[in-house]
Enzyme design. Structure first.
Site, mmCIF file in Angstrom:
data_model
loop_
_atom_site.group_PDB
_atom_site.id
_atom_site.type_symbol
_atom_site.label_atom_id
_atom_site.label_comp_id
_atom_site.label_asym_id
_atom_site.label_seq_id
_atom_site.Cartn_x
_atom_site.Cartn_y
_atom_site.Cartn_z
ATOM 1 N N PHE A 178 -5.663 3.566 0.474
ATOM 2 C CA PHE A 178 -6.807 3.750 1.365
ATOM 3 C C PHE A 178 -7.594 2.462 1.611
ATOM 4 O O PHE A 178 -8.698 2.507 2.140
ATOM 5 C CB PHE A 178 -7.729 4.837 0.794
ATOM 6 C CG PHE A 178 -7.040 6.150 0.607
ATOM 7 C CD1 PHE A 178 -6.749 6.965 1.695
ATOM 8 C CD2 PHE A 178 -6.650 6.568 -0.654
ATOM 9 C CE1 PHE A 178 -6.093 8.169 1.527
ATOM 10 C CE2 PHE A 178 -5.998 7.772 -0.832
ATOM 11 C CZ PHE A 178 -5.713 8.576 0.261
ATOM 12 N N LYS A 179 -7.034 1.314 1.223
ATOM 13 C CA LYS A 179 -7.769 0.062 1.318
ATOM 14 C C LYS A 179 -7.289 -0.800 2.484
ATOM 15 O O LYS A 179 -6.349 -0.464 3.184
ATOM 16 C CB LYS A 179 -7.635 -0.713 0.000
ATOM 17 C CG LYS A 179 -8.096 0.070 -1.228
ATOM 18 C CD LYS A 179 -9.511 0.594 -1.088
ATOM 19 C CE LYS A 179 -10.079 1.115 -2.411
ATOM 20 N NZ LYS A 179 -9.356 2.294 -2.947
#
Length: 396
Positions: A178-179
């Site tokens: 999710f980065k």
């Protein structure tokens, strides 16, 4: 979040074919070594060490910096639980600090929370919103404190011309799914301190004591644990690093376009930014939590009230609240000089701000024209009048 596709698949194929998958299984020009060198150059820092996760990066950075039993580490009340758990992993205790309306650690409350046992501050650049690093670094210098930046949720963002994570004594990044850089799981430590880097490298690899080819900067050997990354991750990271700048550019374009619509046409209020010219994390703040809840309810796609992401709010960190660790005799709270307060009364202002604030995705992987449309829909659904608007073809 960063996307993974064909380029990453093609990058890992020769690594798998080589059979040299482990951290030290390749040559000096291995994918991991190449990424660490290129990342250091791109971020303007002397040392980069890839590790298994952002959590591992925080723990290794604290261990390398000499943080341990009896020490207090200041952490914000709004962050992923790993920021508070990392000090516990090295025997220190986290002390909760209020956030301000920027959703980042409040320098004024840092000053209030400093005690003779405070050793470090972990400012967190949450959701691509950067901290007030000038104020934080001044406090750290005045009080002889270490700064370990948690830039896990803001990889590549800048603060007044410097990459976040490179401003303090050390920085931690996450390459989780999710980065801004995504290889599924992974992380990195950066620092300009030779000895801190040497100790971090020893700590992240229990076998480092046998690797005579590594420069330990005259630091005594220490036993570590295993936080190593693989060459497969390194191959993917090299591809992802090339994607980072274009992705951040897309985020900035969408932030500016959507912010203009939400504020000038919708009358909504954005959170303050510590570096407005490079802002990328879009949030709106309301006078009451009912308004924020209503706004999120009306705009279910791409909007959520920050407080409802409970895993990032300290009052939901059950093992921290109960001060539990893996074994009673290894409990850092028994070594602390005073009791720690993690009750709702510890950071009431943070809870109030989080309940009144909504995060809006900037949709960096969607066309700009679509994200402008989404912003206009948010304004319309909120019940504010829309000004006449003509799409500029040059921005689509």
């Amino acid at each position: 979040m960063a996307k993974v596709g064909l380029r990453e698949w093609l990058a890992i194929a020769p690594v798998i074919a080589s059979g040299r998958l482990s951290r030290y299984g390749g040559s000096a020009g291995s994918p991991l070594n190449r990424f660490e060198s290129d990342f250091s150059a791109a971020f303007g820092v002397q040392h980069t060490l890839v590790v298994s996760s952002g959590t591992g990066a925080l723990i290794a950075a604290l261990a390398a910096a000499g943080i341990g039993p009896g020490d207090e580490v200041l952490v914000p009340a709004y962050t992923w639980i790993a920021t508070a758990a990392a000090p516990l992993a090295v025997g220190a205790v986290p002390v909760l600090v209020e956030i301000d309306q920027s959703l980042t650690i409040d320098p004024a409350d840092i000053l209030r929370k400093i005690t003779p046992n405070t050793r470090a501050i972990i400012p967190v650049h949450m959701a691509n919103v950067v901290c007030d690093m000038d104020a934080i670094m001044q406090i750290a210098r005045d009080h002889n404190l270490l700064v370990i930046e948690d830039a896990c949720q803001a990889v590549g963002l800048t603060y007044k011309g410097r990459k976040v994570g490179t401003i303090g004594d050390a920085g931690a990044y996450s390459f989780n799914q999710f980065k801004n850089i995504n290889v599924g799981e992974g992380g990195a430590i950066v620092t300009n301190d030779d000895q801190l880097f040497a100790r971090a490298r020893m700590y992240h690899d229990i076998g480092a004591v046998f690797r005579g080819h590594l420069d330990n900067a005259n630091a005594p050997l220490i036993p570590g644990i295993n936080l190593k990354a693989s060459q497969i991750q390194g191959a993917m990271l090299n591809v992802q690093l090339k994607k980072l700048t274009p992705m951040l550019r897309r985020m900035r374009q969408r932030y500016e376009a959507m912010a203009d619509i939400l504020t000038s046409r919708g009358g909504l209020r954005l959170i303050p930014q510590h570096d407005p010219t490079n802002a990328a994390g879009l949030h709106v703040v309301f006078d009451t939590e009912e308004e924020a809840r209503d706004f999120a309810t009306r705009n279910k796609r791409g909007v959520h009230r920050v407080y409802d992401s409970s895993r990032h709010v300290y009052t939901f960190w059950q093992p921290i609240l109960e001060q539990r660790t893996v074994h009673p005799k290894l409990n850092p709270y028994a070594w602390a000089a005073r009791p720690m307060d993690y009750s709702p009364k510890a950071c009431p202002r943070s809870l109030d701000i989080l309940k009144r604030t909504c995060r809006i995705t900037v949709g960096e992987n969607y066309p700009l024209v679509f994200m402008r449309y989404m912003a206009r829909r948010m304004v319309k659904d909120w019940g504010m009048p829309l000004a006449p608007y003509t799409t500029n073809p040059g921005l689509t």
